[in-house]
Design a protein around this motif. Structure first.
Motif, PDB file in Angstrom:
ATOM      1  N   SER A  74      -7.598   7.077   1.039  1.00 39.13           N
ATOM      2  CA  SER A  74      -6.320   6.868   0.336  1.00 39.13           C
ATOM      3  C   SER A  74      -6.205   7.771  -0.883  1.00 39.13           C
ATOM      4  O   SER A  74      -5.824   7.334  -1.952  1.00 39.13           O
ATOM      5  N   ALA A  75      -6.553   9.044  -0.707  1.00 41.31           N
ATOM      6  CA  ALA A  75      -6.465   9.991  -1.813  1.00 41.31           C
ATOM      7  C   ALA A  75      -5.024  10.139  -2.285  1.00 41.31           C
ATOM      8  O   ALA A  75      -4.085  10.120  -1.490  1.00 41.31           O
ATOM      9  N   ILE A  76      -4.837  10.262  -3.597  1.00 38.92           N
ATOM     10  CA  ILE A  76      -3.510  10.373  -4.177  1.00 38.92           C
ATOM     11  C   ILE A  76      -2.998  11.802  -4.043  1.00 38.92           C
ATOM     12  O   ILE A  76      -3.702  12.772  -4.357  1.00 38.92           O
ATOM     13  N   LYS A 106      -5.778 -12.644  -6.247  1.00 36.77           N
ATOM     14  CA  LYS A 106      -5.539 -14.075  -6.064  1.00 36.77           C
ATOM     15  C   LYS A 106      -4.307 -14.320  -5.202  1.00 36.77           C
ATOM     16  O   LYS A 106      -4.242 -15.303  -4.450  1.00 36.77           O
ATOM     17  N   ASN A 107      -3.317 -13.420  -5.294  1.00 35.61           N
ATOM     18  CA  ASN A 107      -2.075 -13.566  -4.534  1.00 35.61           C
ATOM     19  C   ASN A 107      -2.166 -13.020  -3.116  1.00 35.61           C
ATOM     20  O   ASN A 107      -1.153 -12.910  -2.419  1.00 35.61           O
ATOM     21  N   GLY A 108      -3.368 -12.633  -2.697  1.00 28.48           N
ATOM     22  CA  GLY A 108      -3.537 -12.248  -1.302  1.00 28.48           C
ATOM     23  C   GLY A 108      -3.617 -10.762  -1.034  1.00 28.48           C
ATOM     24  O   GLY A 108      -3.749 -10.350   0.127  1.00 28.48           O
ATOM     25  N   PHE A 109      -3.516  -9.922  -2.071  1.00 26.67           N
ATOM     26  CA  PHE A 109      -3.684  -8.491  -1.863  1.00 26.67           C
ATOM     27  C   PHE A 109      -5.146  -8.219  -1.493  1.00 26.67           C
ATOM     28  O   PHE A 109      -6.064  -8.795  -2.084  1.00 26.67           O
ATOM     29  N   SER A 110      -5.353  -7.330  -0.535  1.00 29.77           N
ATOM     30  CA  SER A 110      -6.718  -6.995  -0.150  1.00 29.77           C
ATOM     31  C   SER A 110      -7.371  -6.136  -1.231  1.00 29.77           C
ATOM     32  O   SER A 110      -6.685  -5.495  -2.033  1.00 29.77           O
ATOM     33  N   GLU A 111      -8.700  -6.119  -1.242  1.00 30.07           N
ATOM     34  CA  GLU A 111      -9.438  -5.296  -2.190  1.00 30.07           C
ATOM     35  C   GLU A 111      -9.041  -3.829  -2.054  1.00 30.07           C
ATOM     36  O   GLU A 111      -8.867  -3.122  -3.043  1.00 30.07           O
ATOM     37  N   THR A 112      -8.869  -3.380  -0.806  1.00 32.35           N
ATOM     38  CA  THR A 112      -8.483  -1.990  -0.555  1.00 32.35           C
ATOM     39  C   THR A 112      -7.114  -1.689  -1.141  1.00 32.35           C
ATOM     40  O   THR A 112      -6.901  -0.644  -1.762  1.00 32.35           O
ATOM     41  N   SER A 113      -6.159  -2.616  -0.959  1.00 31.14           N
ATOM     42  CA  SER A 113      -4.803  -2.415  -1.478  1.00 31.14           C
ATOM     43  C   SER A 113      -4.802  -2.345  -3.002  1.00 31.14           C
ATOM     44  O   SER A 113      -4.122  -1.508  -3.596  1.00 31.14           O
ATOM     45  N   VAL A 114      -5.575  -3.233  -3.629  1.00 36.13           N
ATOM     46  CA  VAL A 114      -5.620  -3.249  -5.092  1.00 36.13           C
ATOM     47  C   VAL A 114      -6.303  -1.990  -5.621  1.00 36.13           C
ATOM     48  O   VAL A 114      -5.882  -1.415  -6.629  1.00 36.13           O
ATOM     49  N   ASP A 115      -7.347  -1.540  -4.938  1.00 36.86           N
ATOM     50  CA  ASP A 115      -7.989  -0.277  -5.338  1.00 36.86           C
ATOM     51  C   ASP A 115      -7.003   0.882  -5.238  1.00 36.86           C
ATOM     52  O   ASP A 115      -6.997   1.787  -6.077  1.00 36.86           O
ATOM     53  N   GLU A 116      -6.165   0.856  -4.204  1.00 34.68           N
ATOM     54  CA  GLU A 116      -5.168   1.914  -4.030  1.00 34.68           C
ATOM     55  C   GLU A 116      -4.147   1.880  -5.166  1.00 34.68           C
ATOM     56  O   GLU A 116      -3.759   2.918  -5.709  1.00 34.68           O
ATOM     57  N   ILE A 117      -3.695   0.680  -5.539  1.00 36.80           N
ATOM     58  CA  ILE A 117      -2.773   0.555  -6.665  1.00 36.80           C
ATOM     59  C   ILE A 117      -3.432   1.093  -7.930  1.00 36.80           C
ATOM     60  O   ILE A 117      -2.803   1.825  -8.712  1.00 36.80           O
ATOM     61  N   GLN A 118      -4.688   0.744  -8.149  1.00 38.84           N
ATOM     62  CA  GLN A 118      -5.386   1.207  -9.353  1.00 38.84           C
ATOM     63  C   GLN A 118      -5.472   2.724  -9.389  1.00 38.84           C
ATOM     64  O   GLN A 118      -5.239   3.344 -10.433  1.00 38.84           O
ATOM     65  N   ARG A 119      -5.806   3.343  -8.255  1.00 39.94           N
ATOM     66  CA  ARG A 119      -5.925   4.806  -8.232  1.00 39.94           C
ATOM     67  C   ARG A 119      -4.584   5.479  -8.527  1.00 39.94           C
ATOM     68  O   ARG A 119      -4.501   6.432  -9.294  1.00 39.94           O
ATOM     69  N   SER A 120      -3.529   4.978  -7.885  1.00 42.26           N
ATOM     70  CA  SER A 120      -2.221   5.612  -8.077  1.00 42.26           C
ATOM     71  C   SER A 120      -1.704   5.389  -9.496  1.00 42.26           C
ATOM     72  O   SER A 120      -1.151   6.299 -10.115  1.00 42.26           O
ATOM     73  N   VAL A 121      -1.889   4.162 -10.022  1.00 41.50           N
ATOM     74  CA  VAL A 121      -1.456   3.864 -11.391  1.00 41.50           C
ATOM     75  C   VAL A 121      -2.211   4.738 -12.388  1.00 41.50           C
ATOM     76  O   VAL A 121      -1.623   5.293 -13.327  1.00 41.50           O
ATOM     77  N   SER A 350      -0.857   1.024   1.906  1.00 41.67           N
ATOM     78  CA  SER A 350      -2.120   0.343   2.169  1.00 41.67           C
ATOM     79  C   SER A 350      -2.324   0.182   3.671  1.00 41.67           C
ATOM     80  O   SER A 350      -1.404   0.366   4.477  1.00 41.67           O
ATOM     81  N   ASP A 351      -3.536  -0.205   4.045  1.00 40.36           N
ATOM     82  CA  ASP A 351      -3.863  -0.371   5.465  1.00 40.36           C
ATOM     83  C   ASP A 351      -2.997  -1.417   6.136  1.00 40.36           C
ATOM     84  O   ASP A 351      -2.744  -1.343   7.346  1.00 40.36           O
ATOM     85  N   ASP A 352      -2.547  -2.430   5.370  1.00 41.02           N
ATOM     86  CA  ASP A 352      -1.767  -3.506   5.972  1.00 41.02           C
ATOM     87  C   ASP A 352      -0.260  -3.265   5.879  1.00 41.02           C
ATOM     88  O   ASP A 352       0.529  -4.160   6.176  1.00 41.02           O
ATOM     89  N   TYR A 353       0.146  -2.044   5.484  1.00 37.25           N
ATOM     90  CA  TYR A 353       1.582  -1.741   5.392  1.00 37.25           C
ATOM     91  C   TYR A 353       2.169  -1.525   6.786  1.00 37.25           C
ATOM     92  O   TYR A 353       1.584  -0.855   7.632  1.00 37.25           O
ATOM     93  N   ILE A 354       3.330  -2.099   7.010  1.00 39.59           N
ATOM     94  CA  ILE A 354       4.054  -1.910   8.263  1.00 39.59           C
ATOM     95  C   ILE A 354       5.426  -1.350   7.939  1.00 39.59           C
ATOM     96  O   ILE A 354       6.229  -2.004   7.263  1.00 39.59           O
ATOM     97  N   GLY A 355       5.698  -0.137   8.385  1.00 35.99           N
ATOM     98  CA  GLY A 355       6.975   0.524   8.149  1.00 35.99           C
ATOM     99  C   GLY A 355       7.530   1.107   9.434  1.00 35.99           C
ATOM    100  O   GLY A 355       7.022   0.821  10.529  1.00 35.99           O
ATOM    101  N   PRO A 356       8.565   1.940   9.345  1.00 36.14           N
ATOM    102  CA  PRO A 356       9.187   2.512  10.548  1.00 36.14           C
ATOM    103  C   PRO A 356       8.201   3.241  11.456  1.00 36.14           C
ATOM    104  O   PRO A 356       8.273   3.123  12.684  1.00 36.14           O
ATOM    105  N   LYS A 357       7.268   3.996  10.847  1.00 34.80           N
ATOM    106  CA  LYS A 357       6.305   4.746  11.668  1.00 34.80           C
ATOM    107  C   LYS A 357       5.421   3.797  12.459  1.00 34.80           C
ATOM    108  O   LYS A 357       5.126   4.026  13.629  1.00 34.80           O
ATOM    109  N   GLN A 358       4.997   2.691  11.799  1.00 35.16           N
ATOM    110  CA  GLN A 358       4.128   1.743  12.477  1.00 35.16           C
ATOM    111  C   GLN A 358       4.882   0.958  13.552  1.00 35.16           C
ATOM    112  O   GLN A 358       4.332   0.622  14.592  1.00 35.16           O
ATOM    113  N   ILE A 359       6.169   0.652  13.289  1.00 32.23           N
ATOM    114  CA  ILE A 359       6.938  -0.165  14.228  1.00 32.23           C
ATOM    115  C   ILE A 359       7.407   0.650  15.429  1.00 32.23           C
ATOM    116  O   ILE A 359       7.214   0.274  16.580  1.00 32.23           O
ATOM    117  N   PHE A 360       8.029   1.805  15.149  1.00 28.77           N
ATOM    118  CA  PHE A 360       8.652   2.580  16.214  1.00 28.77           C
ATOM    119  C   PHE A 360       7.768   3.697  16.755  1.00 28.77           C
ATOM    120  O   PHE A 360       8.045   4.262  17.814  1.00 28.77           O
TER     121      PHE A 360
END
Length: 475
Positions: A74-76, A106-121, A350-360
């Motif tokens: 998840s490189a920025i 605590k709100n259900g974000f995965s460790e990977t997702s939170v690490d990604e937010i930290q890197r981008s922020v 994040s790994d758990d993101y679902i968008g147009p590319k993932q759906i279609f």
């Protein structure tokens, strides 16, 4: 061994801290030169109640490899025109960022997702400047920092914004302005959510929201004498403002009114959905004296960012957030525009993101295949929808009935799994309000018909659940 477990949080924090200081992965790998050095660290952690277990040099090396694999995945993506600053990720227990990070987990974000937010922020934070204006200093002449953050639709941009505000607040920024939409009840929702995200027990900062600030308002929170902008102050302030000419004009006049306040204001401006409203849509004149070549909202935004009536704030950083950045990049350039001349950051979903590319999915040569959740609508049903929008019929087609029924089934399943948040279904068949109103009436008619015999409808929903659960869907 599960290295994402909360048990290893202190070790992961150590790795993150070293990365934020610019350490290479090889150096982090070798940061414990001998087992004895690691044993000393373990002893300290146990004494502080931060770790209780066995942890070997091999475990350390595997944990570093695990963190490195996530980091590379998840490189920025960042484009920047200036060196930025050397700000580090806050790690002390009372910091705003550390507590916001805990809340995300605590709100259900995965460790990977939170690490990604930290890197981008952190990548964004390192482009900001807490002193853009110092009187009689050519190197700090009031030129605001201007950047752009690009993120996928519904990919966590709001969490990223709150994370950026949290980390910037730890590093001394004291006033935050969020421009959000054009509808006041949505503005209030954004304000309430942001306040809830920021006002976390255990932090050493105190948050204050200033709603609709105006120089004419007599409310205590609008009085500059009541606002503490002194160095070292633990008070932080934020405003969520509509992209509305009246509100923006009031904010501008209030913001630049007090000379003492201007000298202490370290402002971070976040322009949410920056391609809406903020962009100048008028034809720009070659005449520099032409005052009618900008939309009012764009002019107010420029005054707030660049300075108003030859007045400057201590620091101004303007960051536009959008999933569709074309207008922001291609609209206009120049020092006085909102063009993101200092940096552009692409957020990685994040790994758990679902968008147009993932759906279609995507066609070859791409490798993304579609998820088996999309149903095509028959041509006859499309024609029926158009007739409903024209007001010629009021009976919704079977495909829309099926979609509504499955929505209720899915919502019930979520409730059974103790999912407490509201659920919603979007029916978007047109851009016209009158078409939406006709569709609404037809949907309401169908639901009222079903409500006449609730027992039969529940049996019908049960049949749908069994059918959809065991039978594959066709695309």
């Amino acid at each position: 061994m599960d290295y994402s477990s909360e048990v290893y949080e202190e070790f992961r924090n150590s790795i993150r801290d070293q990365r934020s200081q610019g350490c290479e992965w090889k150096d982090i790998h070798d940061s414990y030169g001998t087992p004895d050095e690691l044993a000393i660290e373990l002893k300290l952690l146990r004494r502080r109640g931060k770790f209780d277990g066995e942890f070997s040099m091999q475990d350390w090396h595997e944990l570093v490899d695990y963190m490195e694999s996530i980091d590379k995945k998840s490189a920025i993506t960042k484009l920047t025109s200036h060196s930025g600053n050397a700000a580090k990720v806050p790690t002390r227990s009372g910091s705003q960022w550390v507590n916001y990070r805990k809340r995300l987990l605590k709100n259900g974000f995965s460790e990977t997702s939170v690490d990604e937010i930290q890197r981008s922020v952190h990548a964004i934070l390192q482009q900001l400047d807490s002193k853009t204006y110092i009187e009689n200093d050519e190197d700090h002449n009031g030129r605001a920092v201007k950047g752009l953050v690009v993120g996928n639709v519904q990919s966590g941009k709001t969490a990223n914004m709150a994370g950026l505000i949290s980390m910037a607040a730890d590093l001394g920024f004291n006033y935050f302005i969020i421009f959000s939409g054009i509808i006041d009840n949505l503005r209030k929702q954004t304000e309430d959510r942001m306040y809830d995200d920021l006002k976390i027990p255990g932090t050493n900062l105190s948050w204050n929201r200033i709603a609709n600030p105006s120089s004419a308002e007599r409310a205590p929170e609008h009085k500059w004498a009541k606002i503490d902008l002194s160095e070292g102050s633990k008070q932080r302030y934020f405003t969520v403002c509509l992209k509305n000419t009246v509100r923006m004009k009031q904010l501008k006049q209030w913001l630049y009114k007090s000379k003492s306040a201007r000298a202490g204001l370290k402002v971070l401006i976040i322009d949410d959905e920056a391609d809406q409203g903020s962009i100048n849509t008028k034809v720009i004149s070659n005449d520099e004296n032409d005052e009618n070549d900008r939309t009012q909202i764009n002019q107010h935004m420029l005054d707030i960012v660049n300075g108003f009536q030859d007045k400057k704030l201590r620091a101004v950083n303007y960051i536009s957030y959008t999933a569709t950045p074309f207008a922001n990049i291609l609209n206009e350039v120049g020092d006085e525009s909102l063009y993101p001349r200092d940096f552009i950051v692409q957020l990685t979903p994040s790994d758990d993101y679902i968008g147009p590319k993932q759906i279609f999915g995507l066609e070859q040569p791409e490798t993304n295949s579609a998820v088996d959740i999309v149903l095509s609508i028959p041509d006859n049903d499309v024609l029926d929808i158009k007739d409903i929008q024209k007001g010629e019929i009021d009976e919704i087609p079977n495909s829309l009935k099926d979609a509504l029924d499955w929505y209720f089934v899915a919502s019930c399943a979520l409730r059974f799994l103790n999912f407490k948040k509201p659920t919603s279904m979007l029916i978007h068949t047109s851009q016209k309000k009158v078409d939406h109103e006709n569709i609404r009436k037809s949907v309401e008619k169908y639901l009222l018909q079903r409500a006449q015999d609730k027992y039969e409808y529940v049996k019908h929903l049960e049949e749908i659940y069994r059918r959809e659960r065991f039978a594959p869907m066709s695309i």
